[in-house]
Structures are given as structure tokens and as C-alpha cells.
Design a protein around this motif. Sequence first.
Motif, PDB file in Angstrom:
ATOM      1  N   MET A  48     -37.690 100.402  22.158  1.00 51.43           N
ATOM      2  CA  MET A  48     -37.801  98.985  21.805  1.00 51.43           C
ATOM      3  C   MET A  48     -39.269  98.606  21.666  1.00 51.43           C
ATOM      4  N   ASP A  49     -39.509  97.476  21.046  1.00 53.03           N
ATOM      5  CA  ASP A  49     -40.860  96.953  20.886  1.00 53.03           C
ATOM      6  C   ASP A  49     -41.270  96.302  22.208  1.00 53.03           C
ATOM      7  N   PRO A  50     -42.329  96.798  22.863  1.00 45.57           N
ATOM      8  CA  PRO A  50     -42.733  96.198  24.137  1.00 45.57           C
ATOM      9  C   PRO A  50     -43.482  94.879  23.994  1.00 45.57           C
ATOM     10  N   GLN A  51     -43.884  94.536  22.771  1.00 44.17           N
ATOM     11  CA  GLN A  51     -44.755  93.373  22.596  1.00 44.17           C
ATOM     12  C   GLN A  51     -44.151  92.073  23.136  1.00 44.17           C
ATOM     13  N   PRO A  52     -42.863  91.774  22.889  1.00 42.35           N
ATOM     14  CA  PRO A  52     -42.324  90.529  23.450  1.00 42.35           C
ATOM     15  C   PRO A  52     -42.437  90.441  24.964  1.00 42.35           C
ATOM     16  N   LEU A  53     -42.215  91.545  25.670  1.00 40.04           N
ATOM     17  CA  LEU A  53     -42.349  91.524  27.126  1.00 40.04           C
ATOM     18  C   LEU A  53     -43.813  91.399  27.539  1.00 40.04           C
ATOM     19  N   LEU A  54     -44.708  92.092  26.842  1.00 42.36           N
ATOM     20  CA  LEU A  54     -46.130  91.985  27.148  1.00 42.36           C
ATOM     21  C   LEU A  54     -46.634  90.572  26.902  1.00 42.36           C
ATOM     22  N   ASP A  55     -46.174  89.958  25.830  1.00 40.58           N
ATOM     23  CA  ASP A  55     -46.564  88.574  25.539  1.00 40.58           C
ATOM     24  C   ASP A  55     -46.040  87.625  26.609  1.00 40.58           C
ATOM     25  N   LEU A  56     -44.783  87.811  27.000  1.00 42.79           N
ATOM     26  CA  LEU A  56     -44.190  86.951  28.018  1.00 42.79           C
ATOM     27  C   LEU A  56     -44.932  87.079  29.344  1.00 42.79           C
ATOM     28  N   ALA A  57     -45.448  88.276  29.625  1.00 43.28           N
ATOM     29  CA  ALA A  57     -46.201  88.511  30.855  1.00 43.28           C
ATOM     30  C   ALA A  57     -47.651  88.050  30.757  1.00 43.28           C
ATOM     31  N   GLY A  58     -48.084  87.640  29.569  1.00 45.63           N
ATOM     32  CA  GLY A  58     -49.469  87.207  29.389  1.00 45.63           C
ATOM     33  C   GLY A  58     -50.458  88.350  29.391  1.00 45.63           C
ATOM     34  N   ILE A  59     -50.016  89.544  29.000  1.00 45.57           N
ATOM     35  CA  ILE A  59     -50.891  90.716  28.969  1.00 45.57           C
ATOM     36  C   ILE A  59     -51.516  90.826  27.572  1.00 45.57           C
TER      37      ILE A  59
END
Length: 337
Positions: A161-172
Motif C-alpha cells: 500500500m501507499d504509506p503516504q496517507p499514514l505518514l501525512d496523518l502522523a505529521g511526518i
Amino acid sequence: MSRHQDSSNDVPAPLHRPSQTASFVMVHVGQKPETRRNLQHGIETRSWGFPRWKPEYRSARPRFAVLATGVGPRVQLDEWSTKKITLYLFEVRENFYEAEAPHWPDEEAENAIKYPVRFGIEPLAVLHEVPLDEDGPLGPAASDAIRISGTQQGIGMLVDMDPQPLLDLAGIPTNWSEQQTVALNQTPGFTTEQVKPPKPSKRRSSGAGFVSDPKKRKAIELHAEDMAVAHYEGEGWTVERLGKPYDLHCTRDGEERRVEVKGTTGAATSVDLTINEVEHARNPQNTVDLFVVSDIKVDMRTGNYTTNGGRVLHLHDWAPADEDLRPRSFEYRLPLS
């Protein structure tokens, strides 16, 4: 002469573009007290494990892991998709391996390995109230993988999966499709205090390999140091044990090496360093190695804890980079009186 030409050499080679997806291990973690204690211990020691192997683990190279909790999995998919869940997002730092040492509290209580499939995890962020529907940051496949994991004793399910949505949600702050990496010093991380405990816990959180039993911790440290001494002496070095400001001082034919030694019963994921250890390793006048022994067996059934085994990670000419360091505490200067 034929006018036809092979134009294959005129066509530029396709550019290699990093993939936008990454391999994830999706895990459902239950609410039982022993499961919560194992979750806390896994976060403290940067390790996770499963009770049995799946064939795909042997060749898998996951980049991230998600441990999800707070929603019961034994529901139909359409009901599951209406829920919100808590996610503990990790980077996978050591791939699946066969464990030899009891590590979690319930394993140590029985002196048996209940979770032989191990891997190393580094906490990145904790995310609360994450929607499980198809519009959420997980997407339908990863969301359902968590549900299936919960119906199979928490066995990890592999998903791309694309990790970007989770990284964005975490503010990373990272662009995964371009960078393909996450700087540790740009992540919030989390500690066991952010896991709802089964009962009030007085244990402090710490880094990978932290053990609350001082006698056991000392046995692990000594075992790791003994292995390091044996390694360097086997290569012809004269070894002096110092302890501070570093563990081992090695000399051979006018050459000098200074060695930091770390040990754990868990995975080789991360280690705790003091500011002095960091500055010492970064000093260009010093030649420093890092010697890490993981998966150390400790038999606590006798008065004197017995240790054996272990997996070695040996870093030569070691100098920790900023992106691989994350502060755990701060010195606060009080106002002038």
C-alpha cells in the motif's frame, strides 16, 4: 543499401522511478490484559512476534508494520468498515527471523517460545480514531487485512500500500514516492505510556532491549560484552574492559578501536545511547565500533541467571547520523532566580 535502421539505440532507457507503494505487516492486537502487556513490552524492546510462520514470510521484506487495536475483528466486513481504530505505526528494521530466546512476559513466565516468528520494529507514530472505510488512509485491502489478522491469532497479513496517507496523518514530513525513507528524527515516536495498560504500570519506558529486572539486565549486558571480547580477541586484538567512557578498548599492532556493546533478548532494531556515547562516536579522532547482540537467551530458573546464544550486528567505523537519532529526554534550564 537498405534505408531501414534499427532505432532501438535512439530510444532512451526508461527512467527508474521509486514505487509509491511499500510492503506492510498488518496486525490486530486484542484487548486481553496479557496482550496489552505484550504490546507494551514490544514497544519498549522494539520487537514483535507471531505464533507461527506463513510461507510468504520467508521471502517478505516489509518496510512498515501497523499494530491496530480497539475494535473487535469478528464482524462482517461491512460492519467493520463503519468503525474507527487506533494504529501504532512502525518502521520494520529487522526482517522476519526464527527466535531462540523467550522475550515477552508470558514467554518468560513459562520459559518457552510462544512467538517464534520475530521481527524488529521502530515506533514512528500513534494514530487514534482512524476510519476503516475505503476512504480512510488504509484503503479497503489493508483495513480488511487487520480484521483477518484478528481472526487468526494476530498473525500478520502482508499488504502492499501507499504509506503516504499514514505518514501525512502522523505529521511526518517525507515524500515517500521520491525519498523512499523516513528520518527517525522527523517522527514523533511513542512510548508505552500511550498504550492503555491493563492496570497502572510503574515501569518507565526506554529503548530497545530495556529490561526492568536489574539482575537480568546485567546478565544480558555481560553476555553481549563477553561475545564482543571473544570476537575481537579471536581477531588478534588485545581487549581491555572499561565500561566508561566506552565498553571495550582494543589494540593491535599500533591500531586502536573503541567498542560500544549493547545486548537484548529482542530484535536488533534500535539501542539507547547517551549524549556522551554519541559525541564520542562522532569524534573524528576516535575509531568506534558498535557491537549489538540480540535474541539472547536468559534462563531465570536458577539463582544465577544463565545466558547463551545471540545474533550479532557489528558496525565498523560507526558514527550515528542525525536522521537515525531521536531524543528521549531533555535537559531543562531553570529560570534565573
